[in-house]
Write a protein that holds these residues in place. Structure first.
Motif, PDB file in Angstrom:
ATOM      1  N   TYR A 115       0.989  -1.194  -0.110  1.00 26.59           N
ATOM      2  CA  TYR A 115       0.164  -0.003  -0.183  1.00 26.59           C
ATOM      3  C   TYR A 115       0.982   1.463   0.028  1.00 26.59           C
ATOM      4  N   ALA A 116       0.355   2.083  -0.916  1.00 23.67           N
ATOM      5  CA  ALA A 116       1.271   3.499  -0.826  1.00 23.67           C
ATOM      6  C   ALA A 116       0.332   4.687  -0.427  1.00 23.67           C
ATOM      7  N   ALA A 117       0.526   4.970   0.700  1.00 21.46           N
ATOM      8  CA  ALA A 117      -0.132   6.089   1.279  1.00 21.46           C
ATOM      9  C   ALA A 117       0.253   7.276   0.728  1.00 21.46           C
ATOM     10  N   ALA A 118      -0.718   8.372   1.042  1.00 17.09           N
ATOM     11  CA  ALA A 118      -0.506   9.722   0.209  1.00 17.09           C
ATOM     12  C   ALA A 118       0.922  10.254   0.821  1.00 17.09           C
ATOM     13  N   GLY A 119       1.796  10.482  -0.417  1.00 17.87           N
ATOM     14  CA  GLY A 119       3.063  11.171  -0.124  1.00 17.87           C
ATOM     15  C   GLY A 119       4.055  10.130   0.361  1.00 17.87           C
ATOM     16  N   GLN A 120       3.736   8.948   0.456  1.00 17.55           N
ATOM     17  CA  GLN A 120       4.732   7.866   0.820  1.00 17.55           C
ATOM     18  C   GLN A 120       4.945   6.726  -0.102  1.00 17.55           C
ATOM     19  N   ALA A 121       6.202   6.156   0.140  1.00 14.91           N
ATOM     20  CA  ALA A 121       6.498   5.156  -0.872  1.00 14.91           C
ATOM     21  C   ALA A 121       5.747   3.690  -0.256  1.00 14.91           C
ATOM     22  N   ALA A 122       5.448   2.950  -1.300  1.00  9.76           N
ATOM     23  CA  ALA A 122       4.440   1.482  -0.997  1.00  9.76           C
ATOM     24  C   ALA A 122       5.351   0.739   0.153  1.00  9.76           C
ATOM     25  N   ARG A 123       4.431   0.223   0.965  1.00  5.09           N
ATOM     26  CA  ARG A 123       5.161  -0.667   1.722  1.00  5.09           C
ATOM     27  C   ARG A 123       4.190  -2.013   2.053  1.00  5.09           C
ATOM     28  N   TRP A 124       4.547  -3.137   2.354  1.00  4.96           N
ATOM     29  CA  TRP A 124       3.754  -4.257   2.760  1.00  4.96           C
ATOM     30  C   TRP A 124       3.278  -3.865   4.235  1.00  4.96           C
ATOM     31  N   ARG A 125       1.916  -4.553   4.485  1.00  2.74           N
ATOM     32  CA  ARG A 125       1.293  -4.719   5.537  1.00  2.74           C
ATOM     33  C   ARG A 125       0.111  -5.752   5.607  1.00  2.74           C
ATOM     34  N   THR A 126       0.086  -6.313   6.728  1.00  2.00           N
ATOM     35  CA  THR A 126      -0.809  -7.457   6.924  1.00  2.00           C
ATOM     36  C   THR A 126      -2.113  -6.847   7.508  1.00  2.00           C
ATOM     37  N   VAL A 127      -3.385  -7.133   6.991  1.00  2.00           N
ATOM     38  CA  VAL A 127      -4.532  -6.402   7.852  1.00  2.00           C
ATOM     39  C   VAL A 127      -5.757  -7.509   7.804  1.00  2.00           C
ATOM     40  N   ASP A 128      -6.663  -7.224   8.798  1.00  2.00           N
ATOM     41  CA  ASP A 128      -7.972  -8.039   8.554  1.00  2.00           C
ATOM     42  C   ASP A 128      -8.835  -7.479   7.914  1.00  2.00           C
ATOM     43  N   PRO A 129      -9.322  -7.908   6.807  1.00  2.00           N
ATOM     44  CA  PRO A 129     -10.340  -7.218   6.004  1.00  2.00           C
ATOM     45  C   PRO A 129     -11.840  -7.230   6.534  1.00  2.00           C
ATOM     46  N   ILE A 130     -12.656  -6.124   6.684  1.00  2.00           N
ATOM     47  CA  ILE A 130     -13.892  -6.164   7.017  1.00  2.00           C
ATOM     48  C   ILE A 130     -14.849  -5.901   6.079  1.00  2.00           C
ATOM     49  N   GLY A 131     -14.694  -4.891   5.075  1.00  2.00           N
ATOM     50  CA  GLY A 131     -15.570  -4.740   4.234  1.00  2.00           C
ATOM     51  C   GLY A 131     -15.222  -3.759   3.064  1.00  2.00           C
ATOM     52  N   LEU A 132     -15.866  -3.670   2.045  1.00  2.00           N
ATOM     53  CA  LEU A 132     -15.607  -2.771   0.711  1.00  2.00           C
ATOM     54  C   LEU A 132     -16.725  -1.718   0.681  1.00  2.00           C
ATOM     55  N   VAL A 133     -16.223  -0.537   0.459  1.00  2.00           N
ATOM     56  CA  VAL A 133     -17.430   0.720   0.380  1.00  2.00           C
ATOM     57  C   VAL A 133     -16.964   1.601  -1.081  1.00  2.00           C
ATOM     58  N   THR A 134     -17.681   1.827  -1.718  1.00  2.00           N
ATOM     59  CA  THR A 134     -17.647   2.806  -2.941  1.00  2.00           C
ATOM     60  C   THR A 134     -18.315   4.015  -2.565  1.00  2.00           C
ATOM     61  N   VAL A 135     -17.440   5.298  -2.741  1.00  2.00           N
ATOM     62  CA  VAL A 135     -18.154   6.329  -2.480  1.00  2.00           C
ATOM     63  C   VAL A 135     -17.639   7.424  -3.689  1.00  2.00           C
ATOM     64  N   ARG A 136     -18.628   7.941  -4.617  1.00  2.00           N
ATOM     65  CA  ARG A 136     -18.178   9.012  -5.686  1.00  2.00           C
ATOM     66  C   ARG A 136     -16.969   8.626  -6.416  1.00  2.00           C
ATOM     67  N   GLU A 137     -17.335   7.229  -6.914  1.00  3.57           N
ATOM     68  CA  GLU A 137     -16.218   6.726  -7.653  1.00  3.57           C
ATOM     69  C   GLU A 137     -14.850   6.287  -7.327  1.00  3.57           C
ATOM     70  N   GLN A 138     -14.851   6.245  -5.809  1.00  5.47           N
ATOM     71  CA  GLN A 138     -13.736   5.675  -5.324  1.00  5.47           C
ATOM     72  C   GLN A 138     -14.014   4.585  -4.194  1.00  5.47           C
ATOM     73  N   GLY A 139     -13.070   3.535  -4.404  1.00  9.32           N
ATOM     74  CA  GLY A 139     -13.419   2.397  -3.570  1.00  9.32           C
ATOM     75  C   GLY A 139     -12.485   2.129  -2.183  1.00  9.32           C
ATOM     76  N   TYR A 140     -12.887   1.809  -1.373  1.00 10.31           N
ATOM     77  CA  TYR A 140     -12.013   1.888  -0.166  1.00 10.31           C
ATOM     78  C   TYR A 140     -12.429   0.442   0.609  1.00 10.31           C
ATOM     79  N   LEU A 141     -11.089  -0.046   1.335  1.00 13.81           N
ATOM     80  CA  LEU A 141     -11.282  -1.272   1.862  1.00 13.81           C
ATOM     81  C   LEU A 141     -11.211  -0.745   3.583  1.00 13.81           C
ATOM     82  N   LEU A 142     -12.242  -1.334   4.365  1.00 22.41           N
ATOM     83  CA  LEU A 142     -12.044  -1.111   5.441  1.00 22.41           C
ATOM     84  C   LEU A 142     -11.642  -2.324   6.412  1.00 22.41           C
ATOM     85  N   ALA A 143     -10.704  -2.252   7.108  1.00 25.86           N
ATOM     86  CA  ALA A 143     -10.004  -3.061   7.892  1.00 25.86           C
ATOM     87  C   ALA A 143      -9.378  -3.071   9.203  1.00 25.86           C
TER      88      ALA A 143
END
Length: 324
Positions: A164-192
């Motif tokens: 994952y590449a957070a805003a203004g940062q280099a991408a790095r690996w992370r392990t998460v527990d996924p909860i759900g997916l949301v789409t708002v105004r053409e943007q998709g989000y992972l809730l975890a």
């Protein structure tokens, strides 16, 4: 009307297993005599409805009887569930599945309905790619492999490893527990969740994703709407937010409110203009929002915001001075 009622009758029996004629009449809002005639019509059409007599009797379908669309796979069924928003299907990587599912739905329609349905569909347009001012709606691009891996982990309840590449940062690996997916105004989000803490990741910033075999640490059930609202509240309460006192033309009020994070206070001046205390995400957001309103609004405070808008307007005016 009767065809709809017959379908509803079958679905009621499918859902409840066995219902009396009185209960069916109540659900369908018809008389018991009408229900009995409908049962006869279904039997004549080959639907295996049978009657059980006695105190706890009623009508039921033979075990194993189903009415279904043949060949509809998991992703196609899922696409139909999110088909209320065609762009939602696109955001979750289900665009092709939706198209395939709809072809099967059309194929399952009675011959007499197909031409009518096709003609009606030509009269409806939902979520066009541009608005009346020809402004194009730009959807975020997410690689199919990424969104597919994320989607699998969400549904299977497995841990997810994302690059994952957070805003203004280099991408790095992370392990998460996924909860759900949301789409708002053409943007998709992972809730975890990560180490027990809520996290929200924009799908377009996930460079790569891998579903892991380990089970995710998450509740069995989730209210995504509530979870999204809670995260939005925390987001608005944090960061470098700024407040501003603004006088605005009533005709432009909704534009201001729509872009602001929150409205803290509101009053009406003697001249009819509105005086609002609003919150913005940061300085850049405040300056941008008020610049969009041009002379429809005036920032009264803080001083730095007035100065920033003055300097921007002065620079534009200087650029368009008529050459001597």
């Amino acid at each position: 009307m009767r065809a709809d009622r017959l379908v509803s009758l079958v679905l009621l029996l499918r859902r409840h297993g066995r219902l009396s004629a009185t209960a069916l009449a109540r659900e369908l809002e018809v008389s018991t005599r009408t229900v009995l005639r409908d049962i006869e019509a279904l039997s004549a059409a080959g639907v295996p409805v049978y009657a059980e007599r006695g105190r706890h009797g009623g009508f039921a379908l033979l075990p194993g009887f189903r009415t279904e669309l043949t060949g509809l796979n998991h992703d196609e069924a899922l696409a139909l569930l999110v088909a209320g928003s065609r762009r939602g299907a696109q955001a979750f990587g289900l665009g092709s599945a939706l198209a395939s599912a709809m072809r099967k739905v059309v194929d399952a329609l009675p011959e007499s309905y197909r031409a009518t349905a096709a003609g009606a569909a030509e009269r409806l347009l939902i979520d066009p790619e541009t608005d009346l001012l020809s402004r194009r709606v730009v959807a975020e691009e997410v690689p199919d492999a990424v969104v597919a891996a994320v989607r699998r982990a969400v549904f299977a309840g497995h841990k997810l490893r994302i690059h994952y590449a957070a805003a203004g940062q280099a991408a790095r690996w992370r392990t998460v527990d996924p909860i759900g997916l949301v789409t708002v105004r053409e943007q998709g989000y992972l809730l975890a969740a990560k180490a027990g803490e809520d996290r929200t990741y924009r799908l377009s910033r996930i460079v790569a994703a891998e579903e892991l075999p380990e089970p995710a640490q998450r509740p069995d059930r989730v209210d995504l709407d509530r979870a999204w609202q809670e995260r939005g509240t925390r987001f608005r309460a944090g960061g470098d937010q700024v407040s501003a006192l603004v006088r605005v033309n009533p005709a432009r009020r909704e534009e201001l409110v729509r872009t602001a994070v929150a409205v803290l206070a509101e009053d009406t001046d003697a001249d009819g203009l509105l005086r609002l205390e609003v919150t913005f995400q940061d300085r850049r957001h405040a300056e941008w929002a008020l610049w969009q309103l041009a002379t429809g609004a005036e920032a009264l405070a803080p001083p730095w915001l007035r100065a920033a808008l003055h300097d921007r307007a002065a620079a534009i005016a200087a650029r368009y001075v008529t050459p001597s």
